[in-house]
Design an enzyme around this catalytic site. Structure first.
Site, PDB file in Angstrom:
ATOM      1  N   ASN A   1       0.868  -1.184   0.000  1.00 42.17           N
ATOM      2  CA  ASN A   1       0.000   0.000   0.000  1.00 42.17           C
ATOM      3  C   ASN A   1       0.898   1.226   0.000  1.00 42.17           C
ATOM      4  O   ASN A   1       1.495   1.561   1.019  1.00 42.17           O
ATOM      5  CB  ASN A   1      -0.891  -0.035   1.256  1.00 42.17           C
ATOM      6  CG  ASN A   1      -1.738   1.218   1.398  1.00 42.17           C
ATOM      7  OD1 ASN A   1      -1.782   2.059   0.492  1.00 42.17           O
ATOM      8  ND2 ASN A   1      -2.409   1.349   2.527  1.00 42.17           N
TER       9      ASN A   1
ATOM     10  N   LYS B   1       0.112   4.219  -0.242  1.00 42.19           N
ATOM     11  CA  LYS B   1      -0.563   5.386   0.371  1.00 42.19           C
ATOM     12  C   LYS B   1      -0.362   6.620  -0.537  1.00 42.19           C
ATOM     13  O   LYS B   1      -0.279   6.456  -1.748  1.00 42.19           O
ATOM     14  CB  LYS B   1      -0.050   5.596   1.802  1.00 42.19           C
ATOM     15  CG  LYS B   1      -0.179   4.298   2.631  1.00 42.19           C
ATOM     16  CD  LYS B   1      -0.022   4.488   4.102  1.00 42.19           C
ATOM     17  CE  LYS B   1      -0.194   3.144   4.809  1.00 42.19           C
ATOM     18  NZ  LYS B   1      -0.111   3.233   6.252  1.00 42.19           N
TER      19      LYS B   1
ATOM     20  N   HIS C   1      -9.524   0.835   5.029  1.00 39.93           N
ATOM     21  CA  HIS C   1      -8.233   1.012   5.712  1.00 39.93           C
ATOM     22  C   HIS C   1      -8.431   1.925   6.922  1.00 39.93           C
ATOM     23  O   HIS C   1      -9.254   2.842   6.885  1.00 39.93           O
ATOM     24  CB  HIS C   1      -7.221   1.623   4.736  1.00 39.93           C
ATOM     25  CG  HIS C   1      -5.832   1.624   5.282  1.00 39.93           C
ATOM     26  ND1 HIS C   1      -5.395   2.570   6.178  1.00 39.93           N
ATOM     27  CD2 HIS C   1      -4.799   0.767   5.095  1.00 39.93           C
ATOM     28  CE1 HIS C   1      -4.146   2.293   6.515  1.00 39.93           C
ATOM     29  NE2 HIS C   1      -3.755   1.212   5.868  1.00 39.93           N
TER      30      HIS C   1
ATOM     31  N   GLU D   1      -6.859   4.339   8.015  1.00 35.88           N
ATOM     32  CA  GLU D   1      -6.708   5.779   7.728  1.00 35.88           C
ATOM     33  C   GLU D   1      -7.982   6.331   7.093  1.00 35.88           C
ATOM     34  O   GLU D   1      -8.356   7.479   7.338  1.00 35.88           O
ATOM     35  CB  GLU D   1      -5.476   6.002   6.827  1.00 35.88           C
ATOM     36  CG  GLU D   1      -4.189   5.817   7.624  1.00 35.88           C
ATOM     37  CD  GLU D   1      -3.001   5.290   6.831  1.00 35.88           C
ATOM     38  OE1 GLU D   1      -2.999   5.380   5.591  1.00 35.88           O
ATOM     39  OE2 GLU D   1      -2.058   4.771   7.475  1.00 35.88           O
TER      40      GLU D   1
ATOM     41  N   GLU E   1      -4.955  -5.147  10.584  1.00 32.50           N
ATOM     42  CA  GLU E   1      -3.954  -4.110  10.795  1.00 32.50           C
ATOM     43  C   GLU E   1      -4.258  -3.383  12.100  1.00 32.50           C
ATOM     44  O   GLU E   1      -5.087  -2.461  12.118  1.00 32.50           O
ATOM     45  CB  GLU E   1      -3.992  -3.092   9.646  1.00 32.50           C
ATOM     46  CG  GLU E   1      -3.662  -3.670   8.291  1.00 32.50           C
ATOM     47  CD  GLU E   1      -3.147  -2.596   7.333  1.00 32.50           C
ATOM     48  OE1 GLU E   1      -2.039  -2.749   6.839  1.00 32.50           O
ATOM     49  OE2 GLU E   1      -3.855  -1.591   7.117  1.00 32.50           O
TER      50      GLU E   1
ATOM     51  N   GLY F   1       2.670   2.248  10.843  1.00 31.41           N
ATOM     52  CA  GLY F   1       3.610   3.363  10.715  1.00 31.41           C
ATOM     53  C   GLY F   1       4.319   3.728  12.005  1.00 31.41           C
ATOM     54  O   GLY F   1       4.937   4.792  12.099  1.00 31.41           O
TER      55      GLY F   1
ATOM     56  N   SER G   1       3.701  -2.150  10.325  1.00 30.99           N
ATOM     57  CA  SER G   1       5.162  -2.172  10.518  1.00 30.99           C
ATOM     58  C   SER G   1       5.797  -3.509  10.132  1.00 30.99           C
ATOM     59  O   SER G   1       6.751  -3.953  10.778  1.00 30.99           O
ATOM     60  CB  SER G   1       5.517  -1.769  11.953  1.00 30.99           C
ATOM     61  OG  SER G   1       5.073  -0.444  12.224  1.00 30.99           O
TER      62      SER G   1
HETATM   63  P1  13P Z   1       3.174   0.383   7.664  1.00 38.65           P
HETATM   64  O1  13P Z   1       3.690  -0.899   7.040  1.00 38.65           O
HETATM   65  O2  13P Z   1       3.895   1.602   7.171  1.00 38.65           O
HETATM   66  O3  13P Z   1       3.087   0.281   9.151  1.00 38.65           O
HETATM   67  O4  13P Z   1       1.670   0.562   7.129  1.00 38.65           O
HETATM   68  C1  13P Z   1       0.795  -0.500   7.215  1.00 38.65           C
HETATM   69  C2  13P Z   1      -0.413  -0.176   6.444  1.00 38.65           C
HETATM   70  O5  13P Z   1      -1.200   0.677   6.821  1.00 38.65           O
HETATM   71  C3  13P Z   1      -0.636  -0.899   5.176  1.00 38.65           C
HETATM   72  O6  13P Z   1      -1.925  -0.703   4.700  1.00 38.65           O
END
Ligand code: 13P
Length: 250
Positions: free
Chosen positions: A9, A11, A94, A96, A166, A172, A211
């Site tokens: 992803n 982002k 997701h 976010e 997740e 992150g 992560s």
């Molecule tokens: P990270 O791998 O940067 O922690 O992000 C995970 C994520 O949100 C993947 O959709």
């Protein structure tokens, strides 16, 4: 036997130039990887990435979609448009999107339904916050997020679909769930799906995200119900992402 699956992803990162380099690097580095690899670029770059991946086995995914089919929805992108541009997968719900753009469980279920209706494979993202984990609510929160989709789509909800666990506190932050913590949630998700449809539960790829990196991927992917990963930051680095994809094939 479930085929391992690793999705990147990206982002809201990249430029025409950096994405060209990333795609070229991945194509070369992943040419012999057996896991199913998916990349999810920002929507405006889907066409560019599709063209760059033409001769590769890497599949294309989008990061979100509209729950509506067509019409006066300024700024939105429909499931059929994503299919038109070569997407096979689409992330739905997701954390976010849920936290920053106020997507509710009901809206997430509607988006999931729109993806399936257009023949895309939805990747339902679920996860608890740190407060929820500390309050012992993890399985209840995940159960409700999965249940919202089952309620709308019925017993076949998770046929030709993917679920990604997740934990919000792991995204992150560099704080990964332990393999045991992740396995516990994955097993609960599979059991919940199996209550409605045993065959779908057996075939359902369950990804861990939060992560994931080259150093921790193998231990996570070794767990019985972890079939791969949904990778954020590390998916923007060719070497790191390649190592994660290799870890997924065991
Ligand atoms: P990270 O791998 O940067 O922690 O992000 C995970 C994520 O949100 C993947 O959709």
């Amino acid at each position: 036997m479930r085929r391992p699956l690793v999705a990147g992803n990206w982002k809201m990162n990249g430029s025409r130039e950096s994405i060209q380099a990333l795609v070229a690097g991945l194509e070369q580095a992943l040419s012999d990887v057996e896991a199913q690899v998916v990349v999810c670029p920002p929507a405006v770059y889907l066409d560019q990435v599709a063209a760059g991946l033409k001769s590769s086995r890497i599949a294309l995914g989008a990061q979100t979609l509209s729950e509506y089919d067509a019409g006066a929805y300024t700024g939105e992108v429909s499931a059929s448009m994503l299919g038109d541009f070569g997407c096979r997968y689409v992330l739905v719900g997701h954390s976010e999107r849920r936290a920053l753009f106020s997507e509710s469980d009901a809206q997430v279920a509607a988006k999931f339904a729109a993806a399936k209706a257009a023949g895309l494979v939805p990747v339902l993202c679920v996860g608890e916050s740190l407060d929820e984990r500390e309050a012992g609510q993890t399985l209840a929160v995940i159960g409700a997020q999965v249940g919202a989709v089952q309620e709308v789509l019925g017993v076949d909800a998770f046929v030709n679909a993917v679920i990604a666990y997740e934990p919000v506190w792991a995204i992150g932050t560099g704080m990964t769930a332990t393999p045991e913590q992740a396995q516990q949630v994955h097993a609960a998700i599979r059991a919940q799906v199996a209550e409605k449809n045993t065959a779908a539960a057996e075939q359902l790829p369950l990804l861990y995200g939060g992560s994931v990196n080259a150093a921790n991927a193998s231990a996570l992917f070794a767990m019985a119900d972890i079939d791969g990963g949904l990778v954020g930051g590390a998916s923007l680095k060719v070497d790191e992402f390649t190592a994660i994809c290799r870890a997924a094939q065991g």
